[in-house]
Design a protein around this motif. Structure first.
Motif, PDB file in Angstrom:
ATOM      1  N   LYS A 115       0.857   3.922  25.759  1.00  0.00           N
ATOM      2  CA  LYS A 115      -0.491   4.494  25.904  1.00  0.00           C
ATOM      3  C   LYS A 115      -0.691   5.705  24.992  1.00  0.00           C
ATOM      4  O   LYS A 115      -1.815   6.076  24.677  1.00  0.00           O
ATOM      5  CB  LYS A 115      -0.744   4.869  27.366  1.00  0.00           C
ATOM      6  N   ASN A 116       0.437   6.284  24.543  1.00  0.00           N
ATOM      7  CA  ASN A 116       0.345   7.444  23.644  1.00  0.00           C
ATOM      8  C   ASN A 116       0.401   7.061  22.168  1.00  0.00           C
ATOM      9  O   ASN A 116       0.420   7.940  21.305  1.00  0.00           O
ATOM     10  CB  ASN A 116       1.475   8.437  23.949  1.00  0.00           C
ATOM     11  N   GLY A 117       0.467   5.755  21.896  1.00  0.00           N
ATOM     12  CA  GLY A 117       0.517   5.322  20.501  1.00  0.00           C
ATOM     13  C   GLY A 117       1.764   4.499  20.214  1.00  0.00           C
ATOM     14  O   GLY A 117       2.600   4.277  21.100  1.00  0.00           O
ATOM     15  N   PRO A 118       1.912   4.044  18.963  1.00  0.00           N
ATOM     16  CA  PRO A 118       3.070   3.204  18.619  1.00  0.00           C
ATOM     17  C   PRO A 118       4.375   4.005  18.639  1.00  0.00           C
ATOM     18  O   PRO A 118       4.379   5.206  18.372  1.00  0.00           O
ATOM     19  CB  PRO A 118       2.747   2.721  17.205  1.00  0.00           C
ATOM     20  N   TYR A 119       5.458   3.323  18.969  1.00  0.00           N
ATOM     21  CA  TYR A 119       6.773   3.978  18.927  1.00  0.00           C
ATOM     22  C   TYR A 119       7.790   2.966  18.423  1.00  0.00           C
ATOM     23  O   TYR A 119       7.535   1.757  18.385  1.00  0.00           O
ATOM     24  CB  TYR A 119       7.173   4.540  20.295  1.00  0.00           C
ATOM     25  N   TRP A 120       8.954   3.476  18.011  1.00  0.00           N
ATOM     26  CA  TRP A 120      10.035   2.616  17.502  1.00  0.00           C
ATOM     27  C   TRP A 120      11.143   2.486  18.536  1.00  0.00           C
ATOM     28  O   TRP A 120      11.638   3.482  19.055  1.00  0.00           O
ATOM     29  CB  TRP A 120      10.622   3.191  16.216  1.00  0.00           C
ATOM     30  N   ASN A 121      11.505   1.252  18.843  1.00  0.00           N
ATOM     31  CA  ASN A 121      12.728   0.945  19.600  1.00  0.00           C
ATOM     32  C   ASN A 121      13.839   0.698  18.598  1.00  0.00           C
ATOM     33  O   ASN A 121      13.754  -0.240  17.796  1.00  0.00           O
ATOM     34  CB  ASN A 121      12.537  -0.348  20.404  1.00  0.00           C
ATOM     35  N   LEU A 122      14.869   1.510  18.627  1.00  0.00           N
ATOM     36  CA  LEU A 122      15.925   1.416  17.616  1.00  0.00           C
ATOM     37  C   LEU A 122      17.289   1.231  18.277  1.00  0.00           C
ATOM     38  O   LEU A 122      17.484   1.572  19.445  1.00  0.00           O
ATOM     39  CB  LEU A 122      15.957   2.698  16.763  1.00  0.00           C
TER      40      LEU A 122
END
Length: 342
Positions: free
Chosen positions: A32-39
């Protein structure tokens, strides 16, 4: 900064991190806060998940697995597992840095050359039928096969997923099969040994190995069973003294070793040797998964593992029977102290 000093195995929650890792997995997701990376970051001692949250994630429009990265951040604990919260991440050129790949790729504990020698010793010990011995030696001495066999992982993620893993798994399965031949002496020991040695040969082409260890196009399109049989066909064609019935049985052993259609087996086992190979293969893979779980449990002293998806259960470390032989002050455990009768 070409030399590592912080290894994943020794990271603990609250610790700050500033070191080089191999980016093993990179998936973008939306919150909900924007795109993020799962690494997922990797080095020779293991892997650790990581997150880059928005808006920092917007600085990385594309990330490719197999990239060396310098990570600055700190270790958090999430669901009883370590996770890296990334504050800064710099993409690096591994060649320019002169990184030592052995710092980043997990490998079998035993050098692959030693395991290959052990497989060749099994051939010398058990292969009495000269056409079988000649066939196996010709395949293993082929440079195109030997070089791949020595370094290939045994799987992408599940079991033996490290450099030399394929050889380690192959040797384990071959030894188990030979031990079972002592229990069930009616088995065709030599055909079973050939099947054990080559049952997963196709994995050397199914998986890329190396930094990314992903499925190759060939691997995705055909799978290791089909590839393995294809790689052996030219050697079988050039083995006129090897009986056709033995060649047929070898190919059945390879094509049936996954046991059931739902596990990717083109056919189900239809000979005693095929059943033995399937069970030995399954057993060696599962014991390796448990061994890896125990290694992780060692870090925390836990008796139970987390839920293991591939085994569909948690595993327990039971109390071991004391090694009473060690308590005999060097005497053999069953040493008889009575005088022998004349």
């Amino acid at each position: 900064m070409g030399k590592k000093s912080q290894y994943i195995q020794s990271l603990s929650p609250g610790q700050s991190v500033d070191d080089i890792f191999l980016l093993a997995v990179a998936n973008q997701a939306q919150s909900k806060n924007g795109p993020y990376w799962n690494l997922s970051f990797q080095d020779a001692t293991g892997a650790v998940d990581g997150k880059i949250w928005s808006p920092k994630s917007l600085e990385y429009p594309a990330l490719e697995p197999g990239t060396f990265v310098r990570v600055r951040g700190f270790v958090e604990s999430y669901r009883d597992k370590n996770q890296l919260k990334v504050d800064q991440m710099e993409l690096l050129d591994g060649n320019a840095l002169g990184v030592d790949l052995s710092d980043f790729l997990p490998a079998s504990k035993v050098p692959p050359e030693e395991m290959m020698e052990a497989i060749e010793d099994l051939i010398t010990e058990h292969m009495k039928h000269k056409p079988w011995k000649t066939f196996c030696r010709k395949v293993l001495s082929s440079e195109s096969i030997r070089s791949r066999f020595l370094t290939a992982p045994g799987a992408k993620t599940v079991h033996h997923a490290y450099v030399g893993g394929l050889l380690e798994h192959t040797l384990g399965v071959a030894r188990a099969c030979m031990a079972l031949c002592d229990v069930y002496p009616h088995l065709d020991r030599q055909t079973l040994l050939a099947g054990a040695i080559f049952h997963d040969l196709g994995k050397a082409w199914e998986l890329s190995g190396g930094l990314t260890n992903d499925y190759t196009d060939e691997g995705r399109l055909f799978g290791h069973i089909q590839i393995g049989v294809e790689k052996l066909e030219p050697f079988l064609a050039r083995a006129p003294r090897l009986e056709e019935g033995l060649k047929l049985h070898l190919k059945h052993l390879i094509t049936s070793h996954h046991g059931e259609h739902e596990f990717g087996s083109p056919v189900r086992p239809k000979t005693p040797e095929a059943f033995i190979l399937h069970f030995a293969d399954n057993m060696d893979a599962k014991l390796n998964i448990i061994d890896q779980a125990y290694t992780e449990m060692d870090k925390t002293g836990a008796d139970w593992s987390p839920y293991m998806r591939f085994l569909e259960r948690n595993v327990f470390r039971p109390e071991q029977t004391p090694d009473s032989a060690k308590k005999q002050n060097g005497k053999a455990e069953n040493q008889c102290l009575l005088p022998l009768k004349a």
